[in-house]
Design a protein around this motif. Structure first.
Motif, PDB file in Angstrom:
ATOM      1  N   TYR A  54      18.455  21.060   1.280  1.00 31.32           N
ATOM      2  CA  TYR A  54      18.314  22.311   2.025  1.00 31.32           C
ATOM      3  C   TYR A  54      17.008  23.041   1.720  1.00 31.32           C
ATOM      4  O   TYR A  54      16.756  24.109   2.257  1.00 31.32           O
ATOM      5  CB  TYR A  54      19.522  23.225   1.769  1.00 31.32           C
ATOM      6  CG  TYR A  54      20.732  22.753   2.532  1.00 31.32           C
ATOM      7  CD1 TYR A  54      21.064  23.325   3.747  1.00 31.32           C
ATOM      8  CD2 TYR A  54      21.514  21.703   2.058  1.00 31.32           C
ATOM      9  CE1 TYR A  54      22.159  22.868   4.472  1.00 31.32           C
ATOM     10  CE2 TYR A  54      22.595  21.238   2.762  1.00 31.32           C
ATOM     11  CZ  TYR A  54      22.916  21.821   3.979  1.00 31.32           C
ATOM     12  OH  TYR A  54      23.993  21.360   4.695  1.00 31.32           O
ATOM     13  N   GLY A  55      16.189  22.432   0.876  1.00 29.46           N
ATOM     14  CA  GLY A  55      14.836  22.925   0.667  1.00 29.46           C
ATOM     15  C   GLY A  55      13.832  21.879   1.116  1.00 29.46           C
ATOM     16  O   GLY A  55      12.792  22.188   1.689  1.00 29.46           O
ATOM     17  N   HIS A  56      14.180  20.607   0.862  1.00 27.73           N
ATOM     18  CA  HIS A  56      13.350  19.469   1.243  1.00 27.73           C
ATOM     19  C   HIS A  56      14.256  18.390   1.831  1.00 27.73           C
ATOM     20  O   HIS A  56      15.420  18.266   1.439  1.00 27.73           O
ATOM     21  CB  HIS A  56      12.575  18.937   0.034  1.00 27.73           C
ATOM     22  CG  HIS A  56      11.573  19.912  -0.493  1.00 27.73           C
ATOM     23  ND1 HIS A  56      11.929  20.963  -1.305  1.00 27.73           N
ATOM     24  CD2 HIS A  56      10.236  20.007  -0.295  1.00 27.73           C
ATOM     25  CE1 HIS A  56      10.843  21.677  -1.595  1.00 27.73           C
ATOM     26  NE2 HIS A  56       9.817  21.126  -1.003  1.00 27.73           N
ATOM     27  N   ASP A  57      13.714  17.613   2.758  1.00 23.62           N
ATOM     28  CA  ASP A  57      14.548  16.661   3.492  1.00 23.62           C
ATOM     29  C   ASP A  57      14.929  15.467   2.623  1.00 23.62           C
ATOM     30  O   ASP A  57      14.428  15.277   1.510  1.00 23.62           O
ATOM     31  CB  ASP A  57      13.866  16.223   4.784  1.00 23.62           C
ATOM     32  CG  ASP A  57      12.507  15.543   4.552  1.00 23.62           C
ATOM     33  OD1 ASP A  57      12.279  15.036   3.439  1.00 23.62           O
ATOM     34  OD2 ASP A  57      11.698  15.528   5.494  1.00 23.62           O
ATOM     35  N   VAL A  58      15.839  14.662   3.166  1.00 25.93           N
ATOM     36  CA  VAL A  58      16.361  13.525   2.424  1.00 25.93           C
ATOM     37  C   VAL A  58      15.256  12.523   2.109  1.00 25.93           C
ATOM     38  O   VAL A  58      15.285  11.871   1.055  1.00 25.93           O
ATOM     39  CB  VAL A  58      17.522  12.870   3.207  1.00 25.93           C
ATOM     40  CG1 VAL A  58      17.958  11.566   2.555  1.00 25.93           C
ATOM     41  CG2 VAL A  58      18.703  13.826   3.287  1.00 25.93           C
ATOM     42  N   VAL A  98      26.083  16.203  -3.239  1.00 24.00           N
ATOM     43  CA  VAL A  98      26.623  14.853  -3.481  1.00 24.00           C
ATOM     44  C   VAL A  98      26.368  13.966  -2.280  1.00 24.00           C
ATOM     45  O   VAL A  98      25.876  12.833  -2.402  1.00 24.00           O
ATOM     46  CB  VAL A  98      28.132  14.917  -3.794  1.00 24.00           C
ATOM     47  CG1 VAL A  98      28.733  13.513  -3.815  1.00 24.00           C
ATOM     48  CG2 VAL A  98      28.373  15.609  -5.135  1.00 24.00           C
ATOM     49  N   SER A  99      26.712  14.455  -1.090  1.00 29.89           N
ATOM     50  CA  SER A  99      26.556  13.670   0.128  1.00 29.89           C
ATOM     51  C   SER A  99      25.104  13.277   0.365  1.00 29.89           C
ATOM     52  O   SER A  99      24.810  12.116   0.703  1.00 29.89           O
ATOM     53  CB  SER A  99      27.090  14.466   1.323  1.00 29.89           C
ATOM     54  OG  SER A  99      26.897  13.763   2.532  1.00 29.89           O
ATOM     55  N   ASN A 100      24.187  14.212   0.189  1.00 27.22           N
ATOM     56  CA  ASN A 100      22.772  13.923   0.428  1.00 27.22           C
ATOM     57  C   ASN A 100      22.202  12.951  -0.598  1.00 27.22           C
ATOM     58  O   ASN A 100      21.414  12.059  -0.255  1.00 27.22           O
ATOM     59  CB  ASN A 100      21.969  15.224   0.442  1.00 27.22           C
ATOM     60  CG  ASN A 100      22.199  16.035   1.703  1.00 27.22           C
ATOM     61  OD1 ASN A 100      22.487  15.471   2.761  1.00 27.22           O
ATOM     62  ND2 ASN A 100      22.077  17.350   1.612  1.00 27.22           N
ATOM     63  N   LEU A 101      22.592  13.113  -1.847  1.00 29.71           N
ATOM     64  CA  LEU A 101      22.074  12.220  -2.880  1.00 29.71           C
ATOM     65  C   LEU A 101      22.664  10.823  -2.785  1.00 29.71           C
ATOM     66  O   LEU A 101      21.991   9.835  -3.111  1.00 29.71           O
ATOM     67  CB  LEU A 101      22.333  12.820  -4.264  1.00 29.71           C
ATOM     68  CG  LEU A 101      21.404  13.970  -4.640  1.00 29.71           C
ATOM     69  CD1 LEU A 101      21.930  14.719  -5.861  1.00 29.71           C
ATOM     70  CD2 LEU A 101      19.990  13.463  -4.902  1.00 29.71           C
ATOM     71  N   VAL A 122      13.360  26.234  -1.749  1.00 37.51           N
ATOM     72  CA  VAL A 122      12.678  26.504  -0.490  1.00 37.51           C
ATOM     73  C   VAL A 122      11.701  27.654  -0.718  1.00 37.51           C
ATOM     74  O   VAL A 122      12.016  28.633  -1.392  1.00 37.51           O
ATOM     75  CB  VAL A 122      13.672  26.840   0.646  1.00 37.51           C
ATOM     76  CG1 VAL A 122      14.432  28.131   0.375  1.00 37.51           C
ATOM     77  CG2 VAL A 122      12.952  26.918   1.987  1.00 37.51           C
ATOM     78  N   ILE A 123      10.491  27.497  -0.197  1.00 32.76           N
ATOM     79  CA  ILE A 123       9.463  28.534  -0.296  1.00 32.76           C
ATOM     80  C   ILE A 123       9.311  29.187   1.072  1.00 32.76           C
ATOM     81  O   ILE A 123       9.040  28.502   2.068  1.00 32.76           O
ATOM     82  CB  ILE A 123       8.130  27.948  -0.785  1.00 32.76           C
ATOM     83  CG1 ILE A 123       8.304  27.386  -2.198  1.00 32.76           C
ATOM     84  CG2 ILE A 123       7.016  29.003  -0.768  1.00 32.76           C
ATOM     85  CD1 ILE A 123       7.091  26.668  -2.744  1.00 32.76           C
ATOM     86  N   ASP A 124       9.490  30.484   1.141  1.00 37.49           N
ATOM     87  CA  ASP A 124       9.385  31.215   2.395  1.00 37.49           C
ATOM     88  C   ASP A 124       7.905  31.378   2.748  1.00 37.49           C
ATOM     89  O   ASP A 124       7.150  31.984   1.981  1.00 37.49           O
ATOM     90  CB  ASP A 124      10.054  32.585   2.261  1.00 37.49           C
ATOM     91  CG  ASP A 124      10.139  33.322   3.588  1.00 37.49           C
ATOM     92  OD1 ASP A 124       9.071  33.720   4.107  1.00 37.49           O
ATOM     93  OD2 ASP A 124      11.255  33.511   4.091  1.00 37.49           O
TER      94      ASP A 124
END
Length: 322
Positions: free
Chosen positions: A262-266, A304-307, A230-232
């Motif tokens: 948590y940095g880029h969406d699914v 794991v869940s997101n991938l 994630v880039i602030d």
């Protein structure tokens, strides 16, 4: 594709316990540290190479749980200007390649390393600007005298042992972008490829999907890490993408590593997975957790869940509709 994990996450657990936990999450592959920065908590190549019984036990521990080893990883700096440091990382690499051959593992992951700025330097020097011209001279000296000669020799060594080298494109090292990877591959041979980690693309301002296309069309992706960044939007304007603050200064840093999603969406990760399939990569997607906001177990589980939502696992088959 097979969902896997870089096992250094669980270095405080016995190998068998860590493998049981990973298998319980439905994963199919493990990437195991064999030296350098990842350490040797689960695998000491020198010991296994010297003892066939231990080697068989190690292999059985993995395979009996329905897992495969996607890569052995010894990320270090074999080009370090301090010779004793370079030699230690080089020896880890050599032993890892030999062990990979014995285990039937296709890929050894590591860093390209980064030399100093002259023969008697003490520390690595990573030029990132073309001017003043001193930096161009340093860069030319490094590639001509250190990077290309070393990796040309090691690529041949790896190929002779039926192993591919996955260089992680990581800032601070000579090979850190698709262009630098392809430059070395052209000079040293096709045993050289990328262990592509999107997190390092994002903080360098590179679109990972485009990086996949650039490298994939050249057949130069040997392994893949799944980690987010994630880039602030405020801090980056103060510190820039080459922010030198410690990773622990999370509130003030320009960017930080995050667990997948948590940095880029699914959807972004679905595009990444689709790009990998499009260019013919159907090997491991290895989760690497370096999220300072989550525990190891929570960050790993969420990745794991997101991938699992976006991973393409089945063989392609024919296009029945054409």
């Amino acid at each position: 594709m097979k969902l896997g994990v870089f096992m250094v996450l669980f270095g405080d657990r016995k190998l068998e316990d860590a493998l049981d936990y990973v298998a319980s999450k439905g994963l199919k592959a493990v990437e195991i540290g064999t030296g350098g920065n990842p350490g040797k908590a689960h695998c000491n190549p020198a010991e296994l190479l010297a003892n066939d019984a231990k080697l068989k036990e190690f292999k059985h521990a993995v395979e009996s749980r329905g897992l495969m080893i996607s890569a052995l990883s010894c990320h270090g700096n074999p080009l370090h200007p301090q010779k004793h440091l370079a030699q230690a990382d080089h020896e880890d690499f050599v032993n890892t390649v030999k062990l990979a051959e014995k285990l039937g593992v296709e890929v050894v992951n590591t860093f390209s390393g980064c030399p100093g700025d002259h023969e008697n330097a003490k520390y690595p020097n990573w030029p990132v600007a073309p001017w003043p011209n001193d930096f161009q001279e340093i860069l030319a000296w490094q590639w001509e005298n250190k990077v290309i000669p070393y990796w040309t020799e090691q690529a041949k060594f790896a190929a002779d042992h039926h192993v591919k080298i996955g260089l992680e494109l990581h800032g601070g090292f000579s090979v850190h972008t698709p262009a630098t990877l392809l430059r070395l591959r052209e000079a040293a041979g096709e045993a050289i490829g990328a262990n592509l980690d999107p997190s390092h693309m994002w903080w360098q301002g590179i679109d990972p999907v485009q990086a996949i296309h650039i490298l994939g069309r050249a057949g130069a992706i040997h392994h893949f890490h799944a980690k987010d960044t994630v880039i602030d939007p405020i801090n980056v304007n103060r510190y820039g993408l080459t922010d030198m603050q410690p990773y622990t200064n999370m509130l003030d840093r320009a960017w930080q590593f995050r667990s997948v999603g948590y940095g880029h969406d699914v959807k972004t990760w679905a595009d990444i997975i689709s790009a990998l399939r499009l260019v013919g990569y159907d090997y491991a997607v290895s989760i690497e957790h370096e999220d300072g906001l989550m525990s190891i177990e929570e960050g790993f589980s969420k990745a794991v869940s997101n991938l699992q939502q976006v991973l393409i696992e089945e063989s392609l088959g024919d296009m029945w509709w054409v």
